[in-house]
Design a protein around this motif. Sequence first.
Motif, PDB file in Angstrom:
ATOM      1  N   SER A  40       0.836  -1.198   0.000  1.00 38.14           N
ATOM      2  CA  SER A  40       0.000   0.000   0.000  1.00 38.14           C
ATOM      3  C   SER A  40       0.868   1.244   0.000  1.00 38.14           C
ATOM      4  CB  SER A  40      -0.916   0.026   1.231  1.00 38.14           C
ATOM      5  OG  SER A  40      -0.151   0.223   2.408  1.00 38.14           O
ATOM      6  N   SER A  41       0.240   2.368  -0.322  1.00 31.85           N
ATOM      7  CA  SER A  41       0.952   3.642  -0.308  1.00 31.85           C
ATOM      8  C   SER A  41       1.450   3.968   1.094  1.00 31.85           C
ATOM      9  CB  SER A  41       0.056   4.765  -0.830  1.00 31.85           C
ATOM     10  OG  SER A  41      -1.189   4.779  -0.148  1.00 31.85           O
ATOM     11  N   ILE A  46       4.199   6.857   0.931  1.00 30.52           N
ATOM     12  CA  ILE A  46       3.734   7.812  -0.073  1.00 30.52           C
ATOM     13  C   ILE A  46       2.536   8.539   0.512  1.00 30.52           C
ATOM     14  CG2 ILE A  46       2.664   8.044  -2.349  1.00 30.52           C
ATOM     15  CD1 ILE A  46       4.300   5.586  -3.210  1.00 30.52           C
ATOM     16  N   SER A  49      -0.750  10.273  -2.392  1.00 30.43           N
ATOM     17  CA  SER A  49      -1.652   9.444  -3.200  1.00 30.43           C
ATOM     18  C   SER A  49      -1.945   8.161  -2.438  1.00 30.43           C
ATOM     19  CB  SER A  49      -0.994   9.126  -4.545  1.00 30.43           C
ATOM     20  OG  SER A  49      -1.869   8.396  -5.364  1.00 30.43           O
ATOM     21  N   SER A  52      -3.566   0.935  -3.053  1.00 25.89           N
ATOM     22  CA  SER A  52      -3.053  -0.374  -2.662  1.00 25.89           C
ATOM     23  C   SER A  52      -3.034  -1.269  -3.895  1.00 25.89           C
ATOM     24  CB  SER A  52      -3.913  -1.011  -1.563  1.00 25.89           C
ATOM     25  OG  SER A  52      -5.225  -1.261  -2.033  1.00 25.89           O
ATOM     26  N   SER A  73      -7.310   2.633  -6.108  1.00 26.76           N
ATOM     27  CA  SER A  73      -6.945   4.033  -5.892  1.00 26.76           C
ATOM     28  C   SER A  73      -8.089   4.712  -5.175  1.00 26.76           C
ATOM     29  CB  SER A  73      -6.666   4.720  -7.231  1.00 26.76           C
ATOM     30  OG  SER A  73      -6.548   6.115  -7.062  1.00 26.76           O
ATOM     31  N   VAL A 169       6.154   0.232  -8.801  1.00 24.20           N
ATOM     32  CA  VAL A 169       5.592   1.492  -8.330  1.00 24.20           C
ATOM     33  C   VAL A 169       6.703   2.529  -8.391  1.00 24.20           C
ATOM     34  CG1 VAL A 169       4.523   2.762  -6.440  1.00 24.20           C
ATOM     35  CG2 VAL A 169       3.934   0.357  -6.807  1.00 24.20           C
ATOM     36  N   HIS A 175       3.730   8.564  -9.008  1.00 19.96           N
ATOM     37  CA  HIS A 175       3.779   7.175  -8.524  1.00 19.96           C
ATOM     38  C   HIS A 175       3.025   6.208  -9.445  1.00 19.96           C
ATOM     39  CE1 HIS A 175       5.550   8.901  -4.957  1.00 19.96           C
ATOM     40  NE2 HIS A 175       4.489   9.685  -4.816  1.00 19.96           N
TER      41      HIS A 175
END
Length: 402
Positions: A40-41, A46, A49, A52, A73, A169, A175
């Motif tokens: 995941s972000s 990150i 944004s 996952s 998203s 990624v 990203h």
Amino acid sequence: MNKRAALTVLAVMISAPAVAKTWVLTSAELAVDQGNWKISSDELKIQDSAFSIEQKVLHGGKQEGSKIIVIHSQSGLTITLSPTRGMNLLRVEGFGSRMGWDSPVKEVVNPAFINLESRNGVGWLEGFNEMMVRCGYEWTGHPVTADGQIYTLHGKAGNTPVSRLEVDVADAAPHEIRIRGLIKESTFKKADLQTLTELRYVPGSNSFSLHDVLTNHADYPHDYQIIYHSNFSTPILEEGARFLAPMSGISPFNDYAKAGLKTWQTYAGPTKGFDEMVFNISPLSDANHQTLAAVINKAGDKGAAIQFDTRQLPVLTLWKNTDTLKQGYVTGIEPGTSYAYPVTIEREQKRVKQLQPGASTAFDLTYTLLHSRDQVTGVRNRIEKIQGETKVDEITTPMAKE
């Protein structure tokens, strides 16, 4: 050569982000299989944004052992694809709409449970429920027996598990996420075609792209065909929905479709007893060889569009299957190198392409989920600009008969 280097050799053909984190989820060559997996972000630290990426191994029924990859998203799309089924896209959801349809086939059927030669070569239908399925690459089209073999419906790529699967990624904003899968169609004395597929998605966006590279690994030339069979239903497809594409001409696929030629641009609601109608289209493109086709709802505030390169994919098929919701209420927009006639007819009409030994060819498509009136208007304006003053030739006679 270490494992990481070995895995990236083949990926040289597809440009990767300059700096990216990469995870290898499957490698037949190195006996790697990650099974259930997620990133995941938040884990990647990150903050600009939220997204996952998850791989799930499915169980039960004919989907036993199938895998799916889900890109979610938070402010964009949720994209579900299956590395077990040729990297086909199962569904795309977001912004109050979706790309995809409701097939009577509810499971993500493992190809191990499908006999493509059953039902006189249409066993492919026993797993058909995707938003986008790759029909090819060794051949595509309706089944036919020729050359001492059965050319089954729409080839084998869509029912081939990938031999390699990687997730990228990008470290830098925005990203970009890239999912790569290697499809091998290798048969002794027949073919050694390999397709490196790549899905590219920027979190938060309402569009994504496909970049596929097909390579002939054999020492002899080999034919290839591909149709990107892309399917859409409610809430976009409904009575009064419209199909849009710039074209020089359109013709019915067969005699049954003749009755629908005058209304090819509009759709009926779910209609019991409606058999499929298919139309062959010669698309127009802009100065950069780009074109697009779309289906939009009656109100003109929802839709789906596909952009593609007519040098790579020179023909377009429109599939209208407005049967009942339970039976499969769906339309297909299908850019391809060929129409859906059997390979024997496509050869006769010189639409079957060939790759020389070691040669490669690429296919690039961009899918956009339209979710506002302005977006639909923008696509409509682009299509009208490409169409220009060219009059659409409505040809009443099918170009071939099966």
